[in-house]
Design an enzyme around this catalytic site. Structure first.
Site, mmCIF file in Angstrom:
data_model
loop_
_atom_site.group_PDB
_atom_site.id
_atom_site.type_symbol
_atom_site.label_atom_id
_atom_site.label_comp_id
_atom_site.label_asym_id
_atom_site.label_seq_id
_atom_site.Cartn_x
_atom_site.Cartn_y
_atom_site.Cartn_z
ATOM 1 N N ASP A 65 0.858 -1.187 0.000
ATOM 2 C CA ASP A 65 0.000 0.000 0.000
ATOM 3 C C ASP A 65 0.897 1.242 0.000
ATOM 4 O O ASP A 65 2.008 1.212 -0.530
ATOM 5 C CB ASP A 65 -0.918 -0.063 1.242
ATOM 6 N N HIS B 23 -3.604 6.130 3.361
ATOM 7 C CA HIS B 23 -4.343 4.937 2.950
ATOM 8 C C HIS B 23 -3.743 3.659 3.546
ATOM 9 O O HIS B 23 -4.450 2.805 4.072
ATOM 10 C CB HIS B 23 -4.339 4.875 1.422
ATOM 11 N N SER C 61 -11.286 -0.838 -0.709
ATOM 12 C CA SER C 61 -9.981 -0.779 -0.024
ATOM 13 C C SER C 61 -10.118 -1.029 1.462
ATOM 14 O O SER C 61 -9.205 -1.562 2.092
ATOM 15 C CB SER C 61 -9.361 0.613 -0.177
#
Ligand SMILES: *[C@@H]1O[C@H](CO)[C@@H](O)[C@H](O)[C@H]1NC(C)=O
Ligand SMILES: *[C@@H]1O[C@H](CO)[C@@H](O)[C@H](O)[C@H]1NC(C)=O
Ligand SMILES: *[C@@H]1O[C@H](CO)[C@@H](O)[C@H](O)[C@H]1NC(C)=O
Ligand SMILES: *[C@@H]1O[C@H](CO)[C@@H](O)[C@H](O)[C@H]1NC(C)=O
Ligand SMILES: *[C@@H]1O[C@H](CO)[C@@H](O)[C@H](O)[C@H]1NC(C)=O
Ligand SMILES: *[C@@H]1O[C@H](CO)[C@@H](O)[C@H](O)[C@H]1NC(C)=O
Ligand SMILES: *[C@@H]1O[C@H](CO)[C@@H](O)[C@H](O)[C@H]1NC(C)=O
Length: 744
Positions: A150, A219, A530
């Site tokens: 990620d 994220h 996600s």
């Protein structure tokens, strides 16, 4: 025929004109170098250095010089499989593709992460497994290593506190790579490894980011803390949704691979491949990838699964349109996103003291009554014709609903209102769960979503009142009973798969709407597949801890066959969209994840990696090793069956189940045939005992009507007197004319 001709002439013209353009710019198409990924299949050497040496040889044979070969190679892949990423001209790439040892050569592309950027705000925790069932059986994920590929990690977050953790598992072979604002001290017994991949990444993406595993965008920290965050008491977003934040497997260890960069968090294929390759070397058990549709890493994921790693991908945020599912490979788990039992009622009081309820995430008081204006559709024209400065603006235009979904229309309406000087927006919409837009789009403006029915009431009030007023109260945070959930979110990508209609994809749905998790030093809400993906990663880690011998296919089977298709009230799970409908397997695969049931599935549909390779070799080469009879994917022993082209003649597929429950048990088949199809299971009774732990059965499909069809859905469930219900989803489409097929 004629149109095909026309098309190819047009393509030729296009090609010629771009060639001429490039020539005019003093370049030929073959002189510029691009990053290419060269795949050479399974490793030929045990020693990784020999694998790399073979890459140098391959490159030297085309480039001539060894030095040039070495300097052109950006990444060498040598653990999960053999291959490399290199800067090549088109003609060099073509030459390499011709070499006998090379299976494929593809340009490296960049994929986005699977969340619309910073869909932050309110909401709260996610559904967590009961502290009785799987969480305890899996010992909170202790001993399991989850690799997260990620945008990196924010190591100071309380979610990665390693207080009370034992030593790092001795089998761990990873490392802690340092860099900007990231030292070896930032790895601990929770974050046991961290690597970063800047090769092949645009300078513009790197320059704004930390040149280290540190997470610039947020994220990666969000997904990692969702999968395996430690217990953090009193986490909340501005007081909303206060409670204990924790990952699905709160005691699992995290291995961080930063391959996604910059403000737009893009992830080059070449870097993703290297991350996956290193993860295989380092010894992760689970790989969690909340990323866009990857192209070349197809082979990285199959080799990781071959090595016993369970690979979990987000399915994408392009719903509710059919055929938008991505990362739809047979050997991975593809995750859809659904809502939870949480809502954010926000009371609107109109000037006549009437109250109506909308949804928002307002955590700061806006004071008392404000002027309210009718903004029509909130197009620029509509807003221009009325005075909205300093007012709260109602956007209500039924006609727009059918042509422009709220996810598209709302951002436009909001920016028009902001531009026109409005102080707030009441947006009438069909239910599409766009609350998570608020952080990005509203930016200080009050945004409240209401149903059309309520929008109409407000509209009538505005129309019939001389100086209409409205007061927006602080958002409440409602959890638990009374909220219809889960629902597959509108944004969650839908099947069937374009590439592989022989598969039921996605495999499963998990919470992915307004998930509270760590970002930098605080906790924020975010939405997307996600966010759903690391929920499944956390649960998979618990399953792996509880059942160390289970293969990735067994873990997937346990998740899919125990998923539920009805909610806690007994209503079938719905899928958001226009219109809202009952969810089918192309919305949520087997259904909504049920971690505790997954720990005791009764029967398992297992798959040997060898069987995946049969299919893989036929599709991605080497074609010489393809056995065509087996290349139909519905022949794989997956916990689902999709037949996209059932003809007149009956079709039989075989499945094998392995008993992982009580040694002596008897299962009976319950068949729910797809409409228009006769479905027979033979044998329909399976008896297991100490010596017989597997059974193979046939499922035969025959069309009842000769009608060019849509996909229709059914299921097959094996029951053993109440303890287990082992259900697989089934999708069948009857095709009479090969030349035509309809979508779902
Ligand atoms: C990163 O390091 C620099 C220099 O040590 C420091 O000034 C800066 O505050 C650090 N930033 C973060 C986010 O830690
Ligand atoms: C929890 O957080 C709130 C606000 O952040 C704070 O007022 C409260 O004292 C905290 N409670 C505990 C037990 O830490
Ligand atoms: C609304 O309620 C307030 C307080 O109860 C009252 O003072 C006011 O007169 C009411 N307004 C109308 C239009 O009924
Ligand atoms: C608003 O209307 C005025 C007068 O009708 C016009 O001159 C102006 O261009 C319009 N503005 C926009 C943004 O449409
Ligand atoms: C939000 O508003 C602030 C000031 O009001 C502005 O500087 C910023 O650019 C805005 N952000 C977005 C994403 O519109
Ligand atoms: C697939 O191809 C590889 C070569 O890349 C070969 O080693 C393997 O045996 C093949 N597997 C199957 C099942 O055909
Ligand atoms: C076990 O089950 C198989 C088939 O289900 C049966 O043929 C066999 O006799 C059974 N063995 C025992 C010991 O019951």
């Amino acid at each position: 025929m004629g149109s095909q001709h026309l098309l190819s002439s047009m393509l030729l013209l296009l090609f010629l004109s771009s060639f001429i353009q490039m020539a005019a710019l003093g370049r030929t198409p073959s002189s510029s170098k691009l990053l290419y990924i060269v795949y050479m299949g399974g490793r030929q050497h045990e020693d990784p250095d020999l694998v790399t040496a073979s890459h140098h040889d391959t490159m030297s044979s085309v480039l001539g010089s060894k030095e040039e070969a070495v300097s052109s190679i950006v990444y060498s892949y040598k653990h999960g499989f053999s291959g490399f990423a290199a800067m090549l001209t088109e003609s060099q790439a073509d030459q390499i593709a011709e070499l006998p040892e090379v299976i494929s050569v593809n340009p490296s592309r960049s994929v986005p992460l699977h969340t619309t950027r910073s869909w932050d705000y309110l909401g709260l925790g996610y559904k967590q497994p009961q502290s009785t069932g799987l969480l305890r059986r899996g010992n909170f994920g202790d001993g399991i290593i989850i690799g997260v590929v990620d945008s990196g990690i924010w190591p100071e977050s309380r979610s990665f506190d390693d207080h009370g953790y034992g030593p790092v598992p001795s089998r761990w072979k990873g490392t802690c790579e340092v860099g900007q604002n990231f030292t070896v001290k930032h790895c601990n017994r929770k974050i046991i490894g961290a690597r970063w991949y800047a090769g092949g990444v645009d300078d513009s993406d790197i320059s704004v980011d930390y040149r280290s595993p540190r997470d610039f965008q947020g994220h990666g920290t969000h997904t990692a803390s969702t999968a395996a965050g430690s217990f953090v008491g009193n986490a909340s977003f501005h007081g909303l949704g206060a409670g204990v934040a924790r990952g699905g497997a709160p005691r699992a260890r995290l291995a961080i691979y930063k391959a996604c960069w910059g403000n737009n968090i893009r992830c080059p294929d070449a870097a993703l491949l290297k991350a996956i390759d290193d993860a295989v070397h380092d010894g992760v058990d689970i790989l969690s990838l909340s990323l866009g549709a990857i192209q070349s890493p197809i082979f990285a994921s199959i080799h990781a699964v071959e090595k016993g790693i369970t690979v979990i991908f987000s399915g994408g945020n392009d719903g509710p349109v059919p055929q938008t599912i991505s990362n739809d490979l047979p050997w991975v788990i593809t995750v859809a996103a659904s809502t939870m039992d949480r809502s954010f009622p926000t009371i609107l009081t109109l000037g006549d003291n009437r109250t109506v309820v909308g949804q928002s995430i307002l955590y700061e008081s806006t004071g008392g009554f404000k002027e309210l204006a009718d903004g029509g559709s909130c197009s620029r024209d509509d807003l221009n014709s009325s005075d909205v400065v300093g007012k709260i603006v109602l956007c209500y235009q039924l006609a727009i609903a059918s042509s422009s979904p709220p996810r598209r229309h709302f951002p436009l309406a909001a920016s028009n209102v902001q531009e026109a000087g409005g102080k707030g927006i009441i947006f009438a919409q069909y239910s599409a769960n766009i609350l998570s837009f608020i952080d990005d789009i509203c930016n200080g403006t009050v945004c409240v979503f209401v149903d059309y029915e309520i929008g109409k009431q407000i509209k009538d009030y505005v129309t019939n009142t001389r100086s209409p007023l409205v007061k927006v109260s602080l958002t409440q945070d409602k959890v638990g009973s009374g909220v219809m959930s889960p629902r597959v979110t509108a944004f969650s990508s839908r099947g069937p798969s374009i590439l592989f209609p022989d598969l039921v994809k996605p495999d499963i749905t998990a919470p992915g709407f307004l998930i509270l998790a760590a970002v930098k030093d605080s906790y924020k809400f975010d939405s997307g597949t996600s966010m759903a993906c690391p929920h499944v990663s956390g649960v998979a880690a618990l399953l792996k801890a509880a059942h160390p011998q289970w293969s990735p296919a067994a873990i997937k089977s346990a998740l899919v066959t125990t998923a539920h298709t009805a909610n806690a009230y007994g209503f079938p799970i719905e899928a958001e969209g226009v219109p809202r409908k009952l969810a089918d397997p192309f919305d949520f695969g087997g259904g909504h994840i049920d971690p505790n049931k997954a720990s005791d599935p009764g029967l398992i549909y297992d798959v040997e990696p060898e069987d995946y390779f049969k299919f893989f070799n036929c599709t991605y080469g080497p074609s010489t090793t393809c056995d065509l009879v087996d290349s139909r994917l519905y022949r794989l022993n997956l916990p689902s069956i999709s037949i996209p082209d059932l003809k007149k003649t009956p079709l039989t597929v075989w499945r094998t189940v392995t008993n992982v429950g009580d040694k002596d048990s008897i299962y009976r088949a319950m068949v729910e045939s797809p409409p228009g199809v006769n479905m027979v299971v033979e044998p329909s009774l399976l008896q297991f005992n100490a010596s017989t732990t597997t059974h193979t059965f046939a499922v035969t499909f025959t069309p009842l009507q000769m009608v060019q069809g849509d996909f229709n859905f059914g299921s097959l469930t094996w029951f053993d007197d109440g303890k287990h219900a082992v259900r697989i989803p089934i999708a069948v489409r009857v095709i009479i004319h090969d030349s035509f097929s309809d979508t779902s």
